[in-house]
Design a protein around this motif. Structure first.
Motif, short mmCIF file in Angstrom:
data_model
loop_
_atom_site.label_atom_id
_atom_site.label_comp_id
_atom_site.label_asym_id
_atom_site.label_seq_id
_atom_site.Cartn_x
_atom_site.Cartn_y
_atom_site.Cartn_z
N UNK A 111 8.03 14.84 0.18
CA UNK A 111 8.23 13.20 -0.02
C UNK A 111 9.35 13.07 0.97
N UNK A 112 10.51 13.61 0.98
CA UNK A 112 11.63 13.46 1.98
C UNK A 112 11.01 13.38 3.36
N UNK A 113 10.27 14.18 3.65
CA UNK A 113 9.79 14.17 5.07
C UNK A 113 9.13 12.84 5.58
N UNK A 114 8.40 12.35 4.66
CA UNK A 114 7.57 10.88 4.88
C UNK A 114 8.26 10.06 4.32
N UNK A 115 9.73 10.10 3.87
CA UNK A 115 10.64 8.95 3.31
C UNK A 115 9.87 7.99 2.44
N UNK A 116 9.14 8.68 1.34
CA UNK A 116 8.58 8.18 0.33
C UNK A 116 9.28 6.85 -0.48
N UNK A 117 8.77 5.80 -0.64
CA UNK A 117 9.47 4.78 -1.20
C UNK A 117 10.07 5.03 -2.61
N UNK A 118 9.58 5.87 -3.39
CA UNK A 118 10.05 5.94 -4.79
C UNK A 118 11.11 6.86 -5.03
N UNK A 135 0.76 -1.25 -0.03
CA UNK A 135 -0.08 0.00 0.00
C UNK A 135 0.90 1.37 0.03
N UNK A 136 2.04 1.16 0.43
CA UNK A 136 2.95 2.41 0.61
C UNK A 136 3.39 2.57 -0.73
N UNK A 137 4.00 1.60 -1.14
CA UNK A 137 4.55 1.54 -2.73
C UNK A 137 3.58 1.99 -3.65
N UNK A 138 2.33 1.47 -3.42
CA UNK A 138 1.31 1.82 -4.35
C UNK A 138 0.88 3.54 -4.32
N UNK A 139 1.28 4.04 -3.12
CA UNK A 139 1.02 5.49 -2.75
C UNK A 139 -0.35 5.61 -2.04
N UNK A 140 -1.08 4.39 -1.41
CA UNK A 140 -2.26 4.40 -0.83
C UNK A 140 -1.86 4.86 0.58
N UNK A 141 -0.87 4.90 1.08
CA UNK A 141 -0.81 4.93 2.43
C UNK A 141 0.51 5.85 2.85
N UNK A 142 0.55 6.53 3.99
CA UNK A 142 1.78 7.22 4.13
C UNK A 142 2.79 6.32 4.70
N UNK A 143 3.89 6.60 4.14
CA UNK A 143 5.12 5.53 4.47
C UNK A 143 5.65 5.78 6.01
N UNK A 144 5.28 6.86 6.63
CA UNK A 144 5.87 6.82 7.99
C UNK A 144 4.79 6.09 9.00
N UNK A 145 3.70 5.98 8.60
CA UNK A 145 2.81 4.94 9.41
C UNK A 145 2.74 3.55 9.00
N UNK A 146 3.06 3.40 7.76
CA UNK A 146 2.84 2.01 7.25
C UNK A 146 4.22 0.95 7.37
N UNK A 147 5.44 2.02 7.20
CA UNK A 147 6.74 1.15 7.25
C UNK A 147 6.82 0.35 8.58
N UNK A 148 6.79 1.01 9.80
CA UNK A 148 6.85 0.46 11.06
C UNK A 148 6.00 -0.77 11.29
N UNK A 149 4.80 -0.61 10.72
CA UNK A 149 3.79 -1.70 10.78
C UNK A 149 4.49 -2.96 10.10
N UNK A 150 4.82 -2.68 8.78
CA UNK A 150 5.26 -3.68 8.04
C UNK A 150 6.67 -4.43 8.86
N UNK A 151 7.34 -3.53 9.13
CA UNK A 151 8.69 -4.13 9.90
C UNK A 151 8.14 -5.01 11.06
#
Lengths: 873, 197
Positions: free
Chosen positions: A834-841, A598-614
């Motif tokens: 995008x840097x602020x939220x560490x976007x995957x792209x 969802x983060x990579x697809x741009x549906x979700x904010x990386x700052x919230x999703x990455x920690x969940x994923x990890x």
């Protein structure tokens, strides 16, 4: 019912019946209460009113019309008990066409069949006899779930017969004239028809007389094509024409005779010109049109009066498909009904795929989100999910007597029951996972074999295409709380089944079923005796909890369909699965994957999703430290989120080690992405090529290699791969866009514009869609640029509208959009966000074409450096 | 008594018309000649239509009906003093022919104690459930006992294949009455046959 009413009472019954007919239940009761004192009269009226609705269509066809078919025949039906060939007549089913049809029993195999018996007066007519034999010959070579199977043909005591599969159901004509079909069912039926045609056409057989009367629909919605009676084998199939090119050269007498049914017949057939498979596609279009409109596409009367112009006039004059039918479906109907065969889709396999995609979209809508194209480049290799499972020693071949290479094809959902589709996929998945543990057995990866889902390609052909010596197929049916699974192992060399089995269990007992199935396949199917540790892995499923297992299978199924809604549903199901079984490592990884994707697809904010994923990946690794899926997921995380290239590579390697094999295509693809992002395009290309060699059928892998070829300027090679993908999957928008870019780079702007148009059409993104006037006037380099800019502007508008509604859009998407419009100021503002939220792209800043217009800008170089990417000054 | 001529010499239509007139005048032996004559003619028409269908798979049944009326019944000739009466007799004849045909088939069919399988739930070659003409004939007799005109309306509409207007004319009632009769008769027959099952 008593009819001993006096004439006076009967008159009263009649009067009240007519008065009450149009009233509601309530009003009827009031009326009878008020006006009918006689209990006998009242009960008679009430009783007759119960039949009022059913009487609507009753007796409306004149008796002679109904009886006409049976008048054709000399004698009455054959008596029950009469033996013909190896069949015993049970009862008369009906008369029609060239003979009578009986319910009969195959005495040897003890199964019921439909026995078509040729009428004597017909049998004495050589032309009819020829057709009868042709029907049997043409159809007996076809084995497909959507084609009525011919069991045998013969003659006994002067009676010619064809024994065929007994289909319980109604003709599509009967369905249409009774209740009609809803949109989703219309698509499903058309898809089944297209799949049947794909199989027939692949065998060089054209049906030539498709119409609702020739299609049976079972109560479960399964479609069966009847009467390949005037089907002709195409004589000339040139080698390079393959599936689609062979034009039938009809010879001698048949040429002048126009077979087929006016109203469904293609213009070329009506005109007596040679026809090929595209004539069947025209009929499919006419049938689909009728299902959607509840009226015929071609006016039979006007068509019949002048066969020479049938179609041409009628095709242009028919009423449009209703506006509430999705545009891609309307377009498909229009293309199929094109008077010029050249303008129709090139083959039935494509049509089947387009219809299945539409069906999926209807069932699980992914709308409501702005569409972005970046997914095309980034998705490959990112979401390993449990797809990574299932490959072993791909290149290690063992020449032992047992099966050395195996493909498990997606199990067939026999009744097309949407409620158990996830089970078909899930059972297949789990089998692939298990057999992958068997040493010296080369198993084709999941991603590859699932390209055969819904294709109707028969097992042997699929086996040949996959280069295996055995293919496993299976079916799943569910009824009254019970599951029935059948499985068959087919020797690709001979086409013969070498082993088959059937399992029936309560639906709640799925785990045992999967377990027993796996053991039987090992011991009896592929006949291997692996050592105890492998055997343990083989026997052990990913969970012992039945409910968790079911939740997991449902979750993975939705995850694979993709799109925001499905990801969220999948996440919910997988979270429940791990709550039920906290040791379910694979479910943790899949749950992690919903956050990553969802983060990579741009549906979700990386700052919230990455920690969940990890967090979920860590849980999985705690339970099973060697789990390759978890390491693969972790690699993605290091790469996209932490920008730690070494750590990512380490995890990829650990994932690869877990199986004693050189290759998981997905892992290779992920590694290729990394190398590409770091500017090592040639090495990336080598890995991508290896991935594609291992899994030649998955479009995303092929497209990745083509993208890289395009990147390094090998344009002809890129174009070849894109075209190859599109010949198999014409609805693949990414490949169209890639091809457009390649053609542009080659300076062929008209081709580039045409590809762009197909891409937007396939993506159904509403942007500069297929019908847009933009495409009418776009020409040359400036036209192409204008179209690109228009698409970007629309993308940005959609994104802003979505933001305004309170949705989330990745700032990187906005930055890329403005970069493509060369609007540096806005682009860099959003890049900062995008840097602020560490976007995957961000890892693709150096290679993403969206930034090409701003390449000289120092701010871009600074950003790349901040990500840790190499920067040449 | 009818003065018979060899069938080859007299045109078919005229012969049918003549026999119909005789039957209408009360000569039951005319009916005995009519039934096989019309049956064989219908058969030939059906087969001819079938051959016309090049694929040999569908019988255009409406074409059979049209041709049958064209060839058998000289509807426009008005040879009868009372054309309505002629239509009614044609319908009654059709009923006899088709019910006889169904009965001869049914005798074989029921003879072997066959499993009962309706077209609805089995391999289907013809689209609609063909009503059981023999049972319908019996039910129609019962209806006639209760309400003769309603059974005549069914005979005209279903067996004769005539329109509401033609039926109204033949029975000397208004089209509205025909429609009301038709409606009620169908519900009545349907109930009768469902209960007979």
């Amino acid at each position: 019912m008593p009819t001993d009413l006096t004439p006076g009472e009967w008159q009263e019954v009649e009067r009240l019946y007519h008065r009450a007919r149009d009233l509601t239940e309530q009003e009827r009761a009031t009326l009878l209460e008020a006006e009918c004192a006689d209990a006998g009269v009242r009960s008679e009226v009430e009783s007759l009113l119960q039949y009022d609705v059913a009487a609507d269509g009753y007796l409306e066809r004149p008796a002679l019309e109904a009886a006409a078919a049976s008048l054709v025949f000399d004698r009455g039906p054959l008596p029950a008990g009469r033996r013909i060939g190896g069949y015993e007549v049970r009862s008369f089913l009906g008369a029609g066409g060239m003979g009578e049809v009986y319910l009969a029993r195959d005495v040897r195999l003890e199964r019921d069949v439909a026995l078509k018996v040729l009428e004597r007066f017909v049998a004495s007519d050589p032309e009819y006899l020829r057709r009868f034999e042709e029907e049997a010959r043409a159809a007996s070579g076809l084995t497909h779930p959507n084609i009525v199977t011919i069991y045998g043909v013969g003659e006994d005591d002067g009676v010619a017969y064809i024994a065929m599969e007994l289909v319980r159901g109604r003709t599509l004509r009967a369905v249409l004239s009774a209740e009609g079909v809803a949109l989703e069912q219309a698509i499903d039926l058309a898809a089944q028809l297209a799949e049947a045609l794909a199989a027939a056409h692949a065998a060089g057989i054209v049906h030539r007389d498709l119409k609702p009367e020739n299609l049976m629909v079972t109560a479960g919605g399964l479609l069966k094509v009847l009467d390949f009676g005037i089907a002709k084998r195409r004589h000339t199939v040139t080698p390079d024409a393959g599936l689609t090119g062979g034009v039938e050269s009809r010879s001698d007498t048949a040429r002048s005779a126009i077979s087929g049914t006016l109203g469904y017949m293609s213009p070329e057939q009506a005109a007596g010109r040679p026809v090929d498979h595209r004539s069947d596609l025209f009929s499919l279009g006419a049938i689909l049109y009728e299902m959607l409109n509840r009226r015929q596409a071609l006016d039979q009367d006007s068509a019949g009066s002048d066969p020479q112009t049938n179609g041409r006039a009628a095709v242009t004059s028919r009423a449009p498909v209703p506006a509430d039918v999705p545009a891609p479906l309307r377009d498909l109907v229009d293309r199929c009904l094109a008077a010029d065969a050249e303008a129709r889709d090139s083959n039935s396999h494509d049509v089947a795929i387009i219809l299945r995609q539409l069906q999926e979209e209807l069932r699980y809508p992914t709308a409501g989100r702005p569409v972005t194209r970046r997914r095309a480049l980034w998705m490959v290799g990112a979401a390993t999910l449990s797809t990574a499972a299932g490959v072993a020693a791909w290149s290690r071949w063992s020449a032992g007597p047992a099966v050395a290479s195996l493909a498990v094809l997606p199990f067939t959902n026999v009744d097309r029951d949407p409620a158990i589709d996830y089970l078909c996929d899930g059972i297949t998945d789990s089998l692939i996972r298990r057999v992958a543990y068997v040493p010296d057995l080369s198993v084709r990866p999941r991603s590859t074999v699932f390209n055969f889902k819904h294709t109707g390609v028969d097992a042997r052909a699929a086996g040949r295409q996959l280069g295996v010596d055995a293919v496993m197929t299976g079916t799943v049916t569910a009824s009254a709380g019970r599951l029935v699974v059948t499985v068959e192992l087919i020797d690709v060399a001979t086409g013969e089944p070498t082993w088959s089995d059937r399992y029936e269990r309560p639906a709640s007992d799925l785990l045992t079923l999967q377990h027993d199935l796996a053991i039987a396949i090992l011991d009896e199917g592929i006949r291997r005796k692996p050592d105890a540790s492998v055997r343990r892995q083989f026997e052990r499923g990913p969970t012992e909890d039945g409910e968790a297992n079911d939740l997991f299978l449902r979750g993975v199924y939705r995850h694979r369909i993709g799109g925001e809604d499905n990801y969220l549903v999948a996440r919910g199901l997988l979270a429940q699965a791990v709550a039920k079984d906290p040791t379910f490592a694979l479910a943790f990884v899949s749950l992690a994957s919903t956050f990553t994707v969802m983060t990579i697809d741009g549906y979700e904010r990386p700052t919230t999703a990455w920690p969940e994923s990890n967090r979920n990946i860590r849980r999985a690794l705690e339970i099973d430290p060697a789990m390759p899926e978890a390491h693969a997921e972790r690699a993605s995380s290091w790469f996209f989120f932490d920008h730690d290239w070494e750590a990512a590579e380490r995890e990829w390697n650990r994932a690869l080690e877990a199986h004693a094999s050189p290759a998981l295509p997905d892992l290779l693809s992920g590694a290729a992405l990394k190398l590409w992002a770091l500017g090592r395009a040639d090495e990336a290309l080598a890995l991508a090529r290896r991935a594609r060699t291992l899994d030649p059928l998955t479009p995303a892998l092929a497209a990745q290699e083509a993208d890289l070829l395009l990147h390094v300027g090998r344009l002809d090679a890129a174009a070849r791969i894109y075209s190859d993908v599109l010949s198999r999957v014409p609805g693949n928008a990414e490949a169209w866009f890639g091809l457009a870019e390649t053609r542009r780079a080659q300076g062929d702007y008209d081709q580039a514009i045409a590809a762009l148009q197909r891409g937007h059409g396939a993506a159904s993104d509403g942007s500069a869609g297929a019908r847009s006037p933009l495409f009418q006037r776009a020409h040359g380099a400036s036209g192409y640029r204008e179209l690109e800019r228009a698409a970007v502007r629309l993308e940005l508008e959609q994104a802003e509208a979505y933001l305004a509604r309170g949705g989330y859009v990745s700032p990187l998407d906005l930055a890329r959009g403005y970069a493509r419009l060369a609007d540096a100021e806005r682009a860099f503002v959003f890049l900062d966000l995008a840097f602020e939220e560490n976007a995957p792209g961000l890892v693709f800043l150096n290679v993403d074409r969206a930034w090409d217009a701003l390449r000289g800008d120092d701010r871009l170089a600074a950003a790349a450096r901040a990500v840790g990417l190499p920067v040449h000054s | 008594m009818i003065n018979q001529r060899p069938s080859g010499e007299e045109p078919r239509t005229e012969r049918v018309t003549r026999l119909l007139a005789a039957w209408g005048a009360g000569d039951e032996s005319a009916l005995a000649q009519l039934v096989p004559l019309v049956q064989s003619e219908l058969r030939q028409i059906a087969r001819r239509q079938m051959r016309r269908e090049r694929n040999g798979h569908t019988l255009q049944t409406t074409a059979v009906v049209n041709e049958a009326y064209l060839r058998l019944f000289d509807v426009t000739g008005m040879r009868f003093r009372d054309p309505g009466h002629f239509l009614a007799m044609s319908a009654r004849l059709m009923r006899r022919v088709l019910v006889d045909h169904a009965r001869s088939r049914g005798a074989v069919k029921r003879g072997g104690g066959a499993v009962k399988v309706t077209l609805d739930d089995a391999f289907s070659v013809s689209d609609e459930r063909t009503p059981d003409l023999v049972a319908l004939d019996d039910a129609l007799e019962a209806l006639a006992a209760l309400d003769r005109r309603k059974s005549q309306v069914v005979e005209m509409r279903f067996f004769g294949g005539f329109s509401v207007a033609e039926t109204a004319k033949a029975l000397s009632v208004s089209p509205e009455t025909v429609m009301r009769d038709w409606r009620l008769a169908k519900a009545w027959l349907l109930r009768e046959l469902r209960h007979a099952d």
